[in-house]
Design an enzyme around this catalytic site. Structure first.
Site, PDB file in Angstrom:
ATOM      1  CG  PHE A  78      -2.183   0.703   1.117  1.00  0.00           C
ATOM      2  CD1 PHE A  78      -2.610   1.205  -0.098  1.00  0.00           C
ATOM      3  CD2 PHE A  78      -3.010   0.873   2.217  1.00  0.00           C
ATOM      4  CE1 PHE A  78      -3.825   1.863  -0.224  1.00  0.00           C
ATOM      5  CE2 PHE A  78      -4.230   1.532   2.112  1.00  0.00           C
ATOM      6  CZ  PHE A  78      -4.639   2.022   0.890  1.00  0.00           C
TER       7      PHE A  78
ATOM      8  CE1 TYR B 122       6.942  -4.419  19.018  1.00  0.00           C
ATOM      9  CE2 TYR B 122       6.725  -6.666  19.831  1.00  0.00           C
ATOM     10  CZ  TYR B 122       6.698  -5.765  18.784  1.00  0.00           C
ATOM     11  OH  TYR B 122       6.397  -6.218  17.521  1.00  0.00           O
TER      12      TYR B 122
ATOM     13  CG  LEU C   4       0.014  -6.858   5.541  1.00  0.00           C
ATOM     14  CD1 LEU C   4      -1.506  -6.862   5.695  1.00  0.00           C
ATOM     15  CD2 LEU C   4       0.423  -5.979   4.378  1.00  0.00           C
TER      16      LEU C   4
HETATM   17  P1  NAD Z   1       7.323  -1.802   7.190  1.00  0.00           P
HETATM   18  O1  NAD Z   1       6.533  -0.626   7.630  1.00  0.00           O
HETATM   19  O2  NAD Z   1       8.674  -1.577   6.632  1.00  0.00           O
HETATM   20  O3  NAD Z   1       6.511  -2.635   6.064  1.00  0.00           O
HETATM   21  C1  NAD Z   1       5.126  -2.718   6.051  1.00  0.00           C
HETATM   22  C2  NAD Z   1       4.619  -3.215   4.709  1.00  0.00           C
HETATM   23  O4  NAD Z   1       3.193  -3.380   4.807  1.00  0.00           O
HETATM   24  C3  NAD Z   1       4.850  -2.252   3.541  1.00  0.00           C
HETATM   25  O5  NAD Z   1       5.124  -3.015   2.370  1.00  0.00           O
HETATM   26  C4  NAD Z   1       3.492  -1.562   3.378  1.00  0.00           C
HETATM   27  O6  NAD Z   1       3.216  -1.078   2.078  1.00  0.00           O
HETATM   28  C5  NAD Z   1       2.578  -2.717   3.725  1.00  0.00           C
HETATM   29  N1  NAD Z   1       1.235  -2.319   4.149  1.00  0.00           N
HETATM   30  C6  NAD Z   1       0.866  -1.620   5.252  1.00  0.00           C
HETATM   31  N2  NAD Z   1      -0.488  -1.507   5.292  1.00  0.00           N
HETATM   32  C7  NAD Z   1      -0.962  -2.167   4.203  1.00  0.00           C
HETATM   33  C8  NAD Z   1      -2.261  -2.425   3.698  1.00  0.00           C
HETATM   34  N3  NAD Z   1      -3.367  -2.007   4.309  1.00  0.00           N
HETATM   35  N4  NAD Z   1      -2.368  -3.120   2.542  1.00  0.00           N
HETATM   36  C9  NAD Z   1      -1.263  -3.558   1.872  1.00  0.00           C
HETATM   37  N5  NAD Z   1      -0.016  -3.368   2.329  1.00  0.00           N
HETATM   38  C10 NAD Z   1       0.127  -2.673   3.469  1.00  0.00           C
HETATM   39  O7  NAD Z   1       7.338  -2.779   8.416  1.00  0.00           O
HETATM   40  P2  NAD Z   1       8.340  -3.928   8.926  1.00  0.00           P
HETATM   41  O8  NAD Z   1       9.080  -3.386  10.094  1.00  0.00           O
HETATM   42  O9  NAD Z   1       9.064  -4.572   7.801  1.00  0.00           O
HETATM   43  O10 NAD Z   1       7.269  -4.941   9.534  1.00  0.00           O
HETATM   44  C11 NAD Z   1       6.852  -6.125   8.898  1.00  0.00           C
HETATM   45  C12 NAD Z   1       6.579  -7.171   9.969  1.00  0.00           C
HETATM   46  O11 NAD Z   1       7.796  -7.451  10.667  1.00  0.00           O
HETATM   47  C13 NAD Z   1       5.569  -6.707  11.031  1.00  0.00           C
HETATM   48  O12 NAD Z   1       4.772  -7.806  11.401  1.00  0.00           O
HETATM   49  C14 NAD Z   1       6.477  -6.315  12.185  1.00  0.00           C
HETATM   50  O13 NAD Z   1       5.838  -6.384  13.442  1.00  0.00           O
HETATM   51  C15 NAD Z   1       7.547  -7.379  12.060  1.00  0.00           C
HETATM   52  N6  NAD Z   1       8.805  -7.100  12.785  1.00  0.00           N
HETATM   53  C16 NAD Z   1       9.394  -5.872  12.738  1.00  0.00           C
HETATM   54  C17 NAD Z   1      10.557  -5.647  13.479  1.00  0.00           C
HETATM   55  C18 NAD Z   1      11.249  -4.306  13.472  1.00  0.00           C
HETATM   56  O14 NAD Z   1      12.084  -4.063  14.328  1.00  0.00           O
HETATM   57  N7  NAD Z   1      10.973  -3.452  12.525  1.00  0.00           N
HETATM   58  C19 NAD Z   1      11.127  -6.688  14.230  1.00  0.00           C
HETATM   59  C20 NAD Z   1      10.529  -7.940  14.229  1.00  0.00           C
HETATM   60  C21 NAD Z   1       9.350  -8.133  13.499  1.00  0.00           C
END
Ligand code: NAD
Ligand code: NA
Length: 396
Positions: free
Chosen positions: A73, A234, A138
């Site tokens: 998105f 968290y 997501l």
């Molecule tokens: P990010 O914000 O970089 O990526 C989010 C993605 O989701 C993007 O591609 C965005 O376009 C998409 N998105 C958001 N809303 C949307 C919607 N309604 N429809 C379609 N696409 C949508 O986030 P991230 O940090 O890569 O997180 C991804 C996962 O990894 C999450 O579950 C997060 O909790 C998990 N995670 C993150 C971390 C961290 O430290 N960043 C650590 C462990 C796990």
């Protein structure tokens, strides 16, 4: 146009197409430098444009030569108006993938909606037939429930009692005390509705019902645990409840895939600077201390190093997938090492506005933040006029 960062709090309103492109190229080069992975052939990445999802798409394509469909998105670019980073990232990825002869298409829209799910199913049916890996990555503050129409907003709050601890404004380096009041029951339910596993299960049901999952298909969603320091806000807070739900959903999805011999995993990843994590109080201070410690020990990783390791050393080793006592894949193993956590805890006690520049990696944090938007990327000339309007070549 000449594009410069326009920061508002923990978001940047502009992004740089050349910087985003260079980030993607750097990630592709990293993956290639680690060799091929006998991995998936046809991959669907939900949340494919930034962070862990983008790294998953890059690894699928450039380590395993997989065909990829990305759902995300993002704001398209327009005359005088830069697109969002995920728009430019996807444009760069698809350009590189096509040049390498790989299938890569994408769908821009709300992954929580029935409409985007149907559009994705139609594309898979028309182009790929069946998928053998589904990455669910997501991160969203909001979900419109496709069945009830209710709008759920997720919150980042403790549960039960007010949480007070240190935090940092990573732009100014100012360390201060933050107090966050506890969530209501409704906050918890809303956060679980947005970031829990319901939507993941809906995707997998829809794919299965349409016969679009290959025998032995795997699906992976991403979670986080982290240390005692951040636990109240968290893992034991509202987002933690959502992650509990996501992790439990892996088991119900695995059950539903029995006849296909399919499997759902949650991978617990390392804390990293992404658009999602910079919005969480306390986490930026933790990350800046963690980066300092992990870099000093030579074990720091970014999203691409994490996901490349997930593929090569966990998912596609040719043997059993190693999991913890709760069935989760752990690539947060280096972050959670005892020596790392002990050092971070000591530094945490010492962290003040005055000490942080020395004891923490605030610069590393800031650079990573700007890099998310394509700024401060080595080799990019930011004085150059660039075309802000960029097409995503595989956009359906
Ligand atoms: P990010 O914000 O970089 O990526 C989010 C993605 O989701 C993007 O591609 C965005 O376009 C998409 N998105 C958001 N809303 C949307 C919607 N309604 N429809 C379609 N696409 C949508 O986030 P991230 O940090 O890569 O997180 C991804 C996962 O990894 C999450 O579950 C997060 O909790 C998990 N995670 C993150 C971390 C961290 O430290 N960043 C650590 C462990 C796990
Ligand atoms: Na992502």
């Amino acid at each position: 146009m000449i594009i410069t960062p326009r920061v508002r709090g923990f978001i940047c309103l502009t992004s740089h197409p050349k910087g985003c492109e260079q980030n993607v190229v750097n990630q592709i080069n990293y993956v290639k430098s680690k060799g091929t992975v006998e991995g998936p052939k046809n991959v669907l990445v939900i949340g494919a444009s930034t962070g862990f999802g983008l790294a998953s798409r890059i690894t699928s394509a450039f380590a395993s030569n997989a065909a990829t469909i990305g759902v995300y998105f993002e704001k398209p670019s327009a005359e005088g108006k830069p697109g969002s980073p995920g728009w430019y990232n996807t444009a760069a990825f698809e350009k590189q993938a096509h040049e390498a002869g790989l299938y890569a298409k994408s769908i821009n829209g709300d992954a929580f909606s029935d409409e985007i799910k149907q559009k994705t199913l139609d594309l898979i049916k028309a182009d790929l037939g069946q998928i053998d890996l589904v990455i669910y990555s997501l991160a969203s503050p909001r979900r419109v429930h496709p069945k009830t129409g209710v709008v759920h907003n997720s919150v980042l709050k403790p549960i039960g009692q007010t949480f007070s601890n240190k935090t940092v404004d990573f732009h100014t380096g100012n360390v201060s005390e933050v107090s966050i009041t506890p969530a209501s029951e409704e906050d918890i339910e809303n956060t679980v509705a947005v970031m829990g596993g319901e939507d993941w299960a809906m995707w997998m049901e829809a794919l299965k019902a349409a016969d679009l999952l290959a025998p032995g298909a795997t699906t992976v969603a991403y979670s986080y645990i982290g240390p005692a320091l951040t636990e109240a806000v968290y893992r034991k807070g509202t987002i933690g409840r959502a992650k509990d739900h996501l992790e439990a959903t892996a088991f119900t999805i695995t059950d539903s895939l029995k006849d296909l011999n399919g499997k759902a995993y949650v991978s617990v990843n390392k804390a990293l600077v992404t658009q999602a994590s910079s919005a969480i109080p306390v986490i930026p201070l933790y990350i800046s201390l963690l980066y300092k410690v992990m870099k000093a020990k030579g074990i720091h990783e970014g999203t691409i190093e994490q996901i490349q390791r997930l593929f090569q050393e966990r998912l596609y080793t040719g043997g059993e997938v190693a999991v913890d006592e709760k069935g989760r894949i752990r690539i947060d193993d280096w972050e959670m090492r005892e020596d790392v956590q002990a050092e971070v805890a000591t530094l945490w006690e010492q962290a003040t506005t005055e000490t942080l520049p020395q004891i923490g990696d605030l610069n590393g944090y800031k650079t990573d933040f700007f890099k998310l938007f394509g700024f401060e990327v080595a080799g990019v000339d930011y004085e150059q006029d660039v075309n802000e309007v960029v097409e995503v070549p595989g956009l359906v």
